[in-house]
Every structure is written in structure tokens, then in C-alpha cells.
Enzyme design. Structure first.
Site, PDB file in Angstrom:
ATOM      1  N   ILE A 194       1.024  -1.200   0.159  1.00  0.00           N
ATOM      2  CA  ILE A 194       0.127  -0.122   0.013  1.00  0.00           C
ATOM      3  C   ILE A 194       0.943   1.457  -0.039  1.00  0.00           C
ATOM      4  CG2 ILE A 194      -1.661   1.438   1.151  1.00  0.00           C
ATOM      5  CD1 ILE A 194      -2.996  -1.513   2.220  1.00  0.00           C
ATOM      6  N   TYR A 195       0.937   1.857  -1.081  1.00  0.00           N
ATOM      7  CA  TYR A 195       1.709   2.939  -1.219  1.00  0.00           C
ATOM      8  C   TYR A 195       0.889   4.247  -1.649  1.00  0.00           C
ATOM      9  CZ  TYR A 195       4.708  -0.965  -2.045  1.00  0.00           C
ATOM     10  OH  TYR A 195       5.135  -2.319  -2.006  1.00  0.00           O
ATOM     11  N   ARG A 196       1.071   5.395  -1.257  1.00  0.00           N
ATOM     12  CA  ARG A 196       0.376   6.693  -1.783  1.00  0.00           C
ATOM     13  C   ARG A 196       0.586   7.015  -3.114  1.00  0.00           C
ATOM     14  NH1 ARG A 196       2.984  11.501   2.370  1.00  0.00           N
ATOM     15  NH2 ARG A 196       4.209  12.046   0.623  1.00  0.00           N
ATOM     16  N   ARG A 224       4.726   6.587  -4.634  1.00  0.00           N
ATOM     17  CA  ARG A 224       5.565   6.777  -3.545  1.00  0.00           C
ATOM     18  C   ARG A 224       5.806   5.604  -2.839  1.00  0.00           C
ATOM     19  NH1 ARG A 224       7.566   8.457   1.200  1.00  0.00           N
ATOM     20  NH2 ARG A 224       8.578  10.641   1.222  1.00  0.00           N
ATOM     21  N   TRP A 225       6.783   4.957  -3.102  1.00  0.00           N
ATOM     22  CA  TRP A 225       7.181   3.709  -2.379  1.00  0.00           C
ATOM     23  C   TRP A 225       8.859   3.994  -2.017  1.00  0.00           C
ATOM     24  CZ3 TRP A 225       5.747   0.240  -7.120  1.00  0.00           C
ATOM     25  CH2 TRP A 225       6.738   0.323  -8.080  1.00  0.00           C
ATOM     26  N   LEU A 226       8.933   3.449  -0.969  1.00  0.00           N
ATOM     27  CA  LEU A 226      10.059   3.537  -0.365  1.00  0.00           C
ATOM     28  C   LEU A 226      11.215   2.483  -0.641  1.00  0.00           C
ATOM     29  CD1 LEU A 226       9.316   4.710   3.353  1.00  0.00           C
ATOM     30  CD2 LEU A 226       9.912   6.326   1.312  1.00  0.00           C
ATOM     31  N   ARG A 244      10.797  -1.222   0.406  1.00  0.00           N
ATOM     32  CA  ARG A 244       9.492  -1.814   0.115  1.00  0.00           C
ATOM     33  C   ARG A 244       9.322  -2.869  -0.965  1.00  0.00           C
ATOM     34  NH1 ARG A 244       5.544   1.081   2.997  1.00  0.00           N
ATOM     35  NH2 ARG A 244       4.165  -0.758   2.714  1.00  0.00           N
ATOM     36  N   ASP A 249       1.213  13.925   6.652  1.00  0.00           N
ATOM     37  CA  ASP A 249       1.401  12.488   6.893  1.00  0.00           C
ATOM     38  C   ASP A 249       1.363  12.264   8.131  1.00  0.00           C
ATOM     39  OD1 ASP A 249       2.882  10.048   6.648  1.00  0.00           O
ATOM     40  OD2 ASP A 249       2.846  10.892   4.548  1.00  0.00           O
TER      41      ASP A 249
END
Length: 507
Positions: free
Chosen positions: A180-182, A194-196, A199, A302
Site C-alpha cells: 500500500i503506497y500513496r 511513492r514507495w520507499l 518496500r 502525513d
């Protein structure tokens, strides 16, 4: 609580008074956030906004479901449990699946076989005519402005997809990854993913870029999946178990999957009962150092309670949108705790406890206080057995689960301290800690990119606090003895308590 899909779950919540419908027009631009924030702080129900209102006054054709996981009870129900306490049973199952031990007898062998069979029986099933593909948007019909996507805070850069279940697959992996990524909306058919770096989706993308440079990276995003599938994506599922299979275990029925319509997404499977599916790719860009399209994301309010810094992330171009008839858009917001991620953190905390205890039997409780932004502070209660034991546990927690690599502070206390009571934790820190001897500082460790307090983005320090009684070797002084009343005195006062303050005759 068993259910078939999101709609069935919503129906059961509504029957229990845990979901309310709002018929009045409400804007997804800020108004829904304020309403849901008030509901969550009051332990209120989930809400279905039946008439999301555009800025020009028109009404979207798609209603918005929000505050679905606004209480720990609803999170537990979404995971197939009846209460928060029952989530520890899920943690025990995961601990066995993560590191199974040889059975010590026929009874244990039977239990292990039963568990293995139940996992096997929950293998996902294929559906040829899925509900999630009843309606298909292609070409110019693909327009995210047709969906009531929330703008959560006044300083947000653009509308933000928040509950999108992102499906990816690395070139060398047999199983898919769910995350789950915004996603920031930047055009009618593009969002910023937006994935770090650590992840699963980002790792799959990196492997694809190395193995297939210059080729589009396929992605599917499921909106409005059933709660078990959503929650399975944020649970530490063993690498040998797919999130879809785990969701089936939680739900009590096999997860129905469908293949994407887009030919280049044929290897990706999506929940057949999801409300909306986005199909597309991260497209190549020879002018970007990564070789793929990127854009500047943010700022956004956030879970820290602050707006985050802007940063560059991949652009996901949507080629096709499929959906159910009369689809429902599932959304949330993030902000200063409490918010839904904080509530999820409290619930998933109960899943973490058995996993930690399997690895560290000396741990008797573990708590992620919601004020700590879900995972930035951990409180550990343990049965100390030797000098230095608390520090061993600190490093064990930091390295055990991927979720804890961003935990900045760990406080370890003895078994006589309730880690869920701040008064006791503070008492232990102020009476059992010498700042020089009992704090551990670790430099240059992974830190959440949203943590602007760190000196370098994504890299910072951690602190461990040993608030346990000190053993020989840790101190040369005689350690204090806690004050307690004699049990017989307490019992005697209990007996006389009811008559101590009675008013006598004539008074």
C-alpha cells in the site's frame, strides 16, 4: 467475523450500527478529512458518503467509504477475529509458519498437519468473469477526475490515492508482492508512486530495471479490496506464503483472483471482488538517470503530523480502469495520531507479540504506542536473566522484522512494569536509568524518509533505553528494593474499607 468481500463486510457493519450513510453532499476536498478525523477520535463508525460533491457543486457518481479501520475492533473483524485479543492467535499462526519447529509428539504433529492443510486449502482460486471487470474504461475514458479522490490537508499538492493495493512482480520471483503506497494524481491517467526503497514494490521495480532495461514495468492497483486482503498486505507474512493465501486464512474462504485485461499485465493477479482496478506501467524515460519516468512528489500531510519534504518517485501511467457496477471508492487520510494508520498499528501490535516471543521467549509484552506514529517508538517488557540482556533484546527487535528497521526509540523494562501504562514506563525510566550507562546510540541506520528530524534523508540514529533493574556487572551499588505493602495488611484493610467512612448515629 466472516465475509465474502468489501460489500458484505460493509453490510454486516451497517447491521451492527458500525457503518453510517451520509446522504448530504460532502466534498472530498478537505471536508471528508475533518469529518473522519472527528469520527475516529470519538471511536465512531465507518461512513459511506453517498453524494461526494465536486468543487462546482456537481455530484460524483461514485460514493466514498471512509474510516473503515477507525477502531481496533473493526480492524480485528477485518482480519476475521472477534476481538483485539484474538489477533494474538493470528500472530501465533504466523510464528509457526515463519519458523516451524519439529513436532515433539503425535499431538503436535497433528496440529502442524492441520495448520498446513488449512493453509493449502486456502490457495487462491481463479475467476474468469470477475466482478471487478464489469465496467471497463479505456482510451480517453481513463480519467481519474471521474473518481472522488480525496485532498486531505490544505497544504497538500494534489488529490491523493491512499488505500490503493499495489500489485507488482519481480522478474526473478514466483509470487507477487502486495503493498500500500500513496499515489499523487498528476494528470487524468498518471500518478506518482511513492514507495520507499526497502518496500516490496520498489524492490520489484529495481530488479525489473536491471533485468529488463528500457521496458515498461507493469503495475495493477486494486481499490476497494476486501479487508482481509488489504490488511494482509500490511502484515508480516512469511515469504513462503502469499498475501492472497493469508487473506483466505483470515477471511475463512479462498481469495478469488482475476487476470488483468491488459496483455502486458498477464502475470499480475488482482482481487476479483475489488471495486476498482487501475492497470498500467511505469514507462521508460532515457533522460532520467534511472531510465524511467519520475516526478517530484508532495508535499503532503502525513502520519507524523507534519507536511513531508518533496522527493522524486516513479510515475505510474494508467492504461485501463476496470470496476464493478456501482463501484465504491475506499479512502482515508493520514495526520497527527490518532489516525487510521495509528489504529492499525495498535491492532497489528497484537499480531507482532507472538512473532517476537517465538524468537525471544523472554519478552512478555510489546507495545507500539500510537503517539509514536505507529512504529517510531517501541516499549518492551521482559524477564531479565543476565547483565546486558536488555541491550541484546533491543538489537534483536531492531533486526527481527522489516517493520522495525525504522523504530527510533526502544525502551526495555522489567516484567513488573506495564508497558501500556505511560505512568509506569516513565517511573521505570526515571528510577532505573543512568543516561550514560543505560542508553545505546546507533548511528547511520535506516530511518523513515518522512522523518525530517534525521540529519540525512533516510539515514539517522537510534536510541535504546535500558530501564530494567541493574544486575551485578551493570552496577557496583546496592540496588533499590521497591516499596510494597504487606499482603495481610492489604487484606485487612479490604475487609474494613466499607465501614471506615460510614457516618455514625447523630452525625
Amino acid at each position: 467475523m466472516q465475509y465474502k468481500d468489501l460489500r458484505d463486510f460493509m453490510s454486516q457493519l451497517e447491521q451492527r450500527g458500525e457503518l453510517k450513510r451520509v446522504a448530504a453532499p460532502v466534498s472530498p476536498n478537505l471536508e471528508m478529512t475533518e469529518i473522519c478525523d472527528r469520527l475516529l477520535r470519538a471511536n465512531g463508525p465507518a461512513v459511506l458518503f453517498e453524494q461526494p460533491r465536486r468543487d462546482n457543486g456537481d455530484i460524483y457518481k461514485v460514493p466514498v467509504l471512509a474510516n473503515l479501520f477507525g477502531t481496533t475492533q473493526r480492524v480485528a473483524q477485518g482480519m476475521g477475529a472477534s476481538s483485539l485479543e484474538d489477533l494474538r492467535d493470528i500472530g501465533r499462526v504466523l510464528s509457526v509458519l515463519k519458523e516451524p519447529e519439529p513436532p515433539r509428539g503425535l499431538r503436535e504433529a497433528g496440529k502442524l498437519f492441520t495448520l498446513a492443510k488449512s493453509v493449502w486449502d486456502m490457495a487462491p482460486k481463479r475467476v474468469s468473469s470477475p466482478a471487478c471487470q464489469e465496467i471497463v474504461w479505456e482510451g480517453n475514458d481513463v480519467d481519474l477526475a471521474r473518481l472522488p479522490i480525496q485532498t486531505c490537508w490544505p497544504g497538500d499538492a494534489a488529490p491523493l490515492i491512499t488505500w490503493g493495493l499495489v500489485v507488482t512482480k519481480g522478474p526473478h520471483k514466483k509470487r507477487q508482492n502486495l503493498g500500500i503506497y500513496r499515489q499523487q494524481v498528476i494528470s487524468r491517467n498518471q500518478v506518482i508512486m511513492r514507495w520507499l526503497a526497502h518496500r516490496g514494490g520498489a524492490l520489484d521495480f529495481r530488479e525489473h530495471a536491471l533485468a529488463n532495461p528500457g521496458k515498461p514495468f507493469p503495475i495493477a492497483v486494486a481499490l476497494g479490496a476486501d479487508p482481509a486482503t488489504i490488511l494482509g498486505a500490511v502484515t508480516p507474512v512469511p515469504d513462503t506464503l502469499s498475501e492472497y493465501q493469508f487473506a483466505g486464512l483470515l477471511r475463512g474462504s479462498r481469495t478469488a483472483l482475476a487476470s488483468c485485461i491488459t496483455p502486458t499485465l498477464s502475470e499480475l493477479s488482482v482481487p476479483a471482488s475489488a471495486e476498482i482496478i487501475l492497470e498500467g506501467h511505469i514507462q521508460p524515460d532515457p533522460n532520467h538517470p534511472s531510465g524511467y519516468q519520475h516526478a517530484l512528489e508532495g508535499p503532503y500531510g502525513d502520519h507524523t503530523g507534519y507536511y513531508n519534504e518533496q522527493d522524486w518517485f516513479p510515475v505510474f501511467t494508467i492504461d485501463r480502469i476496470t470496476m464493478r457496477r456501482d463501484p465504491i471508492y475506499h479512502s482515508t487520510y493520514t495526520g497527527k495520531p490518532p489516525d487510521e494508520p495509528a489504529v492499525l498499528g495498535v491492532a497489528l501490535n497484537e499480531v507482532f507479540v507472538p512473532l517476537l516471543q517465538k524468537q525471544f521467549p523472554e519478552i512478555t509484552d510489546f507495545y507500539l504506542p500510537p503517539e509514536g506514529c505507529s512504529y517510531r517508538m517501541a516499549l518492551v517488557r521482559m524477564k531479565k536473566q543476565y547483565a546486558g540482556h536488555a541491550k541484546r533484546v533491543m538489537f534483536g527487535v531492531w533486526s527481527f522484522l522489516r517493520q522495525f528497521m525504522y523504530t527510533k526509540f526502544i525502551v526495555v523494562v522489567d516484567d513488573d512494569i506495564d508497558v501500556r501504562d505511560w505512568k509506569e514506563v516513565i517511573w521505570a525510566i526515571t528510577t532505573r536509568v543512568d543516561p550514560t550507562r543505560d542508553t545505546v546510540m546507533v548511528d547511520n541506520t535506516p530511518i523513515d524518509y518522512l522523518d525530517f528530524a534525521s540529519p540525512v534523508s533516510g539515514l539517522g540514529s537510534k536510541m535504546g533505553i535500558d530501564a530494567t533493574d541493574k544486575w551485578p556487572g551493570e552496577t557496583t551499588r546496592e540496588w533499590g528494593t521497591p516499596i510494597t505493602m504487606a499482603p495481610e495488611i492489604k487484606a485487612r484493610v479490604d475487609q474494613m474499607w466499607g465501614s471506615l467512612f460510614e457516618e455514625g448515629p447523630g452525625k
